[in-house]
Structures are given as structure tokens and as C-alpha cells.
Write a protein that holds these residues in place. Structure first.
Motif, short mmCIF file in Angstrom:
data_model
loop_
_atom_site.label_atom_id
_atom_site.label_comp_id
_atom_site.label_asym_id
_atom_site.label_seq_id
_atom_site.Cartn_x
_atom_site.Cartn_y
_atom_site.Cartn_z
N LYS A 130 40.57 45.02 49.88
CA LYS A 130 40.86 43.72 49.29
C LYS A 130 39.57 43.10 48.78
N LYS A 131 39.63 42.56 47.55
CA LYS A 131 38.46 41.90 46.98
C LYS A 131 38.31 40.48 47.53
N ILE A 132 37.06 40.10 47.77
CA ILE A 132 36.75 38.71 48.14
C ILE A 132 36.66 37.93 46.84
N THR A 133 37.65 37.11 46.59
CA THR A 133 37.96 36.58 45.26
C THR A 133 36.77 35.98 44.52
N ALA A 134 36.12 34.99 45.11
CA ALA A 134 35.08 34.25 44.38
C ALA A 134 33.80 35.03 44.18
N LEU A 135 33.69 36.22 44.78
CA LEU A 135 32.49 37.04 44.59
C LEU A 135 32.62 37.97 43.39
N SER A 136 33.77 37.97 42.74
CA SER A 136 33.93 38.74 41.50
C SER A 136 33.41 37.89 40.34
N GLN A 137 32.25 38.28 39.81
CA GLN A 137 31.56 37.44 38.83
C GLN A 137 30.92 38.30 37.74
N PRO A 138 30.71 37.72 36.54
CA PRO A 138 30.02 38.46 35.47
C PRO A 138 28.51 38.39 35.64
N ILE A 139 27.83 39.46 35.24
CA ILE A 139 26.37 39.48 35.17
C ILE A 139 25.98 40.04 33.82
N ASN A 140 24.74 39.79 33.39
CA ASN A 140 24.29 40.23 32.07
C ASN A 140 23.06 41.12 32.18
N VAL A 141 23.04 42.18 31.36
CA VAL A 141 21.91 43.09 31.29
C VAL A 141 21.49 43.18 29.82
N TYR A 142 20.17 43.07 29.57
CA TYR A 142 19.67 43.00 28.19
C TYR A 142 18.82 44.19 27.80
N SER A 143 18.52 45.08 28.74
CA SER A 143 17.63 46.20 28.45
C SER A 143 18.25 47.50 28.97
N THR A 144 17.88 48.62 28.35
CA THR A 144 18.38 49.92 28.82
C THR A 144 17.66 50.37 30.09
N GLN A 145 16.52 49.72 30.40
CA GLN A 145 15.79 50.04 31.63
C GLN A 145 15.91 48.85 32.58
N SER A 146 16.68 49.03 33.65
CA SER A 146 16.91 47.91 34.56
C SER A 146 17.16 48.41 35.98
#
Length: 270
Positions: A130-146
Motif C-alpha cells: 500500500k502506498k503512503i498517499t501524501a509521499l507520492s510526489q513529483p521531482i525534477n531532474v535537469y541533467s543526464t548525470q545525477s
């Protein structure tokens, strides 16, 4: 006299004209220069508050405020980056106080943990997680090396009776997922103790390298794996199942840090 008269006539003509064009017969502004411009003096912007002229400060640039608005002086700041070095580009933290609960009938049907709990496995293959609802969030990546780091913390509790047998316990697992693919998983066992309603703090750290550029979704999901000598016992992850603690104490948190070798440099003005 011959030189003075043309200059006088030109000056009178300019003063009567609403628009002035240099090297153009159809100016599109009050002053329209069709060619290179070399400024040897000052550039000032009118301060409409007190009708004074402001020439800006050292290293400032003129920035447009949009159609019909005068430009303003802005300081231009460009971060200094060293080649091939990682920098913290994105970081955020999320919390949840609803958590997930599991009865004895909601145990996972997973029988081969080693085969199933493999990095990169799809969330759909995790039985009764079961997923913990409010912890499902978007994140952003801007580089191919991360390198993306995750730190998950919560409280796990079961309503074990007091003075219980220490062989009474529950196996559980929590996984960190990116785009519904497993990144990190931790299994633990919650044991009964001499006190009733035992609870423990659960900490988990995960990492994934070189996510594709763009937006991703991070989530956390947990499951009740196996119970030992328990009858009618409820397991709570990120939520209390007894009154000796509350939802404030048991709330879950997830911290996300994305370190990148920068490829895109966004200037900042203030």
C-alpha cells in the motif's frame, strides 16, 4: 550661413515630428535607429515615483517589464560551476499522517522475497503493498548525470497485548519507488514486548543514479509480510493503532535531494 540654415530646418523638423527615424523613412518608435548604435554617455531610466532619472548601479542590466511598461535595472547573477562536479539542484521534503494499516488477512502473498524484491521491479508486482498517499510526489531532474538520494522515516506499531510472548512478531517491508519502479527496500520485524502496543522508528535511505531528464514521481509503499503467533493484531505504518501514541508521532516523512552535474545554466535576476 549656408551651413546653419539646413541644421536649423532639420532641428525644427525633428521637433515637429512625433517619430524620428535614422536611416529609415518609416520609424516604428519615437526614435528608430536602423543601424549600429554606439553609446558614449549615460543610459538612464525615469523613476515615475519622483520623476528622477536613475542610471543603475555597477553591473546592472536593463530588463523589460513587458508591453507598455518601462524597463528596470536588475542585477544579473550567474552561479559559478566547476566542470564535472555535482551540485544540489533539487531538494524537497514531504510528510503524511494518514499512513497505512494491515490486518492479519492482508498479509502479502509474496512467497519468494529474494526473487521479487529486485531493484527496478514494477510496483504492480508487489502483492498487497500500500502506498503512503501524501509521499507520492513529483521531482525534477535537469541533467543526464545525477544522483538522487531518498530518506524515508516513519513509526511502525502493532496492538500487541502487554506481557506478550517475544516470539509474537510481524515481518513487514517498505519500498521507495521512482515512476513505480523499485529503488530501495528495507525489511524489518516488529516484536511484542512486556509492554502493550509496541512501536519502533523505521529509517530508510535509498539512492538512484542518472535518472532521465524531466519530471519523475517518487512514492513509498509498505506491506505486511508474515505474522508469527498473532491473532487479530493490526499493523500500522505511519499511523497509530493504539492510543499510547498519536498520528503526530507516527507521521511519515520523505526527503529528496537531487545532485547533478549541471548542463543548463539558468541566470537569476533580482
Amino acid at each position: 550661413m549656408k551651413k546653419i540654415l539646413p541644421i536649423l530646418f532639420m532641428t525644427i523638423g525633428l521637433s515637429l515630428s512625433a517619430q524620428i527615424g535614422i536611416k529609415t523613412e518609416s520609424p516604428k518608435a519615437k526614435l528608430d535607429v536602423n543601424g549600429d548604435t554606439n553609446l558614449r554617455g549615460k543610459i538612464a531610466v525615469l523613476n515615475t515615483t519622483d520623476n528622477s532619472l536613475f542610471e543603475g548601479n555597477n553591473s546592472q542590466v536593463l530588463v523589460s517589464q513587458g508591453d507598455g511598461k518601462p524597463p528596470v535595472w536588475k542585477a544579473l547573477r550567474i552561479p559559478e560551476y566547476e566542470a564535472n562536479q555535482y551540485y544540489l539542484i533539487f531538494n524537497n521534503s514531504f510528510s503524511d499522517n494518514t499512513g497505512v494499516k494491515f490486518t492479519a488477512a492482508e498479509e502479502s502473498t509474496i512467497t519468494s522475497r529474494a526473487a521479487t524484491f529486485t531493484k527496478g521491479t514494477a510496483y504492480s508486482n508487489f502483492s498487497r503493498f500500500k502506498k503512503i498517499t501524501a509521499l507520492s510526489q513529483p521531482i525534477n531532474v535537469y541533467s543526464t548525470q545525477s544522483k538522487t538520494y531518498f530518506q524515508f522515516e516513519t513509526v511502525v506499531q502493532a496492538n500487541f497485548p502487554g506481557a506478550g510472548n517475544t516470539d509474537t512478531s510481524i515481518d513487514y517491508a517498505c519500498g521507495i519507488f521512482v515512476d513505480d519502479k523499485l529503488v530501495n527496500l528495507r525489511q524489518r520485524n516488529l516484536k511484542a514486548s512486556t509492554s502493550d502496543n509496541t512501536f519502533i522508528t523505521h529509517n530508510q535511505i535509498g539512492i538512484i543514479e542518472n535518472l532521465s531528464k524531466g519530471q519523475h514521481t517518487v512514492s513509498v509503499a509498505c506491506s505486511r509480510l508474515k505474522s508469527y503467533n498473532t491473532d487479530n493484531i493490526t499493523l500500522g505504518i505511519g499511523i497509530n493503532v493504539a492510543t499510547n501514541i498519536d498520528s503526530f508521532i507516527t507521521q511519515s516523512s520523505l526527503k529528496v535531494d537531487v545532485y547533478e552535474v549541471p548542463e543548463v545554466f539558468n541566470t537569476i535576476t533580482n
